[in-house]
Design an enzyme around this catalytic site. Structure first.
Site, PDB file in Angstrom:
ATOM      1  N   HIS A   1      35.416  37.823  36.623  1.00 18.96           N
ATOM      2  CA  HIS A   1      36.723  38.094  37.253  1.00 18.96           C
ATOM      3  C   HIS A   1      36.645  38.141  38.777  1.00 18.96           C
ATOM      4  CE1 HIS A   1      38.665  38.725  33.466  1.00 18.96           C
ATOM      5  NE2 HIS A   1      37.937  39.775  33.143  1.00 18.96           N
TER       6      HIS A   1
ATOM      7  N   ASP B   1      34.279  34.557  26.775  1.00 17.82           N
ATOM      8  CA  ASP B   1      34.778  35.931  26.878  1.00 17.82           C
ATOM      9  C   ASP B   1      36.269  35.928  26.519  1.00 17.82           C
ATOM     10  OD1 ASP B   1      33.936  38.709  28.511  1.00 17.82           O
ATOM     11  OD2 ASP B   1      36.084  38.260  28.614  1.00 17.82           O
TER      12      ASP B   1
ATOM     13  N   HIS C   1      38.640  37.383  27.870  1.00 17.67           N
ATOM     14  CA  HIS C   1      39.482  37.342  29.065  1.00 17.67           C
ATOM     15  C   HIS C   1      39.235  36.050  29.835  1.00 17.67           C
ATOM     16  CE1 HIS C   1      38.770  41.679  28.208  1.00 17.67           C
ATOM     17  NE2 HIS C   1      40.065  41.749  28.437  1.00 17.67           N
TER      18      HIS C   1
ATOM     19  N   ASP D   1      33.916  40.178  23.591  1.00 19.82           N
ATOM     20  CA  ASP D   1      35.105  41.001  23.379  1.00 19.82           C
ATOM     21  C   ASP D   1      36.203  40.287  22.581  1.00 19.82           C
ATOM     22  OD1 ASP D   1      35.237  39.382  25.617  1.00 19.82           O
ATOM     23  OD2 ASP D   1      35.767  40.989  27.018  1.00 19.82           O
TER      24      ASP D   1
END
Ligand SMILES: [Zn+2]
Length: 314
Positions: free
Chosen positions: A125, A162, A164, A245
């Site tokens: 991120h 991931d 995200h 995740d």
């Protein structure tokens, strides 16, 4: 295959506030899973720290300046609502980057075929100009650039499973046709980026997945979008943002992947690395916040990196 496992003793030095999902126990869960006799043949090394100034090959000076300003001499300082810097965060981030660069070097030099780095804090991120989303510096972006700068790689692919979207990695490479970024991620979900029409200069391939979908939709997304684009890109190195995740138990998202799904996507990337890159693949841990889900996902991922199949895991 010979597979390198980078462990990171200094990873526990980065501390988030009590109750934060990105916690040191994550590394212990991964270490516990990979202590199984199934993984006895991994080549094991501890991460060595590097000068964090290397982050400036992908970040503006502002990023490290803010981290230095916010870092307390004790306790925990705050960057944004969910991103924190503790007194040991620089040691952790320095060894995360250092460990990832060790894995890169071992793979490039042919000492091992591929590698997995059990490191924290995560990185995908972190944008060019800011740390965010539990991430201080973008480790995988640093590895991609260093592969080009130091080791002469010309076309580096980053695949990010991931749950995200890796807004930071996309931000850093959106105008760079020499780096491919392909991501599957839940949408809607933090950080909100990753729509199909975000294509960079033709080097970005996003595959958003609806909440509550399982590995069937994920496999379609890879078969239909990400893998063909990756094949056309013809990388000479594959890097993986390996977050776990999307596992069904994870508290931060609503996808329903199981261990076999992580094994499947890993197998596809291993095949692609064999086809284009003389097997060269380096995988970095990103998210994964249910300790059981993280352990199951990592076990499946590393088993396929090493053996080509998931085999029988407990
Ligand atoms: Zn994540």
């Amino acid at each position: 295959m010979t597979t390198l496992l980078i462990s990171q003793p200094l990873g526990v030095e980065h501390q988030n506030p009590q109750g934060h999902p990105e916690r040191a126990e994550r590394l212990q869960a991964v270490a516990g899973a990979l202590a199984d006799e199934h993984f006895a043949d991994l080549v094991r090394r501890d991460a060595e720290s590097t000068d964090l100034a290397i982050a400036e090959i992908v970040h503006s000076k502002e990023v490290l300046n803010i981290l230095r300003e916010v870092r307390p001499s004790q306790g925990i300082g705050q960057i944004d609502s969910d991103t924190f810097v503790s007194s040991g965060s620089f040691e952790a981030a320095s060894s995360a980057v250092g460990g990832a660069l060790q894995a890169l070097e071992a793979v490039i030099l042919g000492e091992v075929d591929n590698g997995f780095c059990a490191i924290r804090p995560p990185g995908h991120h972190a944008e060019r100009d800011r740390s965010m989303g539990f991430c201080l510096v973008n480790t995988i972006a640093i590895v991609a650039r260093e592969a080009q700068r130091k080791h002469g790689a010309e076309r580096v692919a980053i695949v990010d499973f991931d749950v995200h979207h890796g807004n930071g990695t996309q931000d850093i490479f959106a105008n760079d046709p020499t780096v491919f970024y392909g991501s599957s991620h839940q949408m809607p979900l933090f950080p909100g980026t990753g729509a199909i029409d975000e294509t960079g200069v033709g080097n970005i391939c996003n595959a958003p997945l609806s909440p509550y979908t399982d590995g069937v939709k994920m496999r379609e997304a890879y078969e239909d979008r990400i893998l063909p684009a990756l094949d056309r890109f013809a990388p000479d190195l594959i890097l993986v943002s390996a977050g776990f995740d999307a596992e069904r138990r994870d508290p931060l998202a609503q996808l329903n992947w199981v261990a076999e799904d992580f094994a499947w996507v890993t197998g596809k990337l291993v095949d692609m690395a064999a086809r284009h890159c003389d097997n060269r693949l380096v995988s970095l841990l990103e998210g994964g916040y249910d300790l059981g889900g993280l352990a199951a996902g990592v076990s499946a991922h590393v088993a396929v990196l090493h053996n080509g199949i998931m085999g029988k895991l407990d």
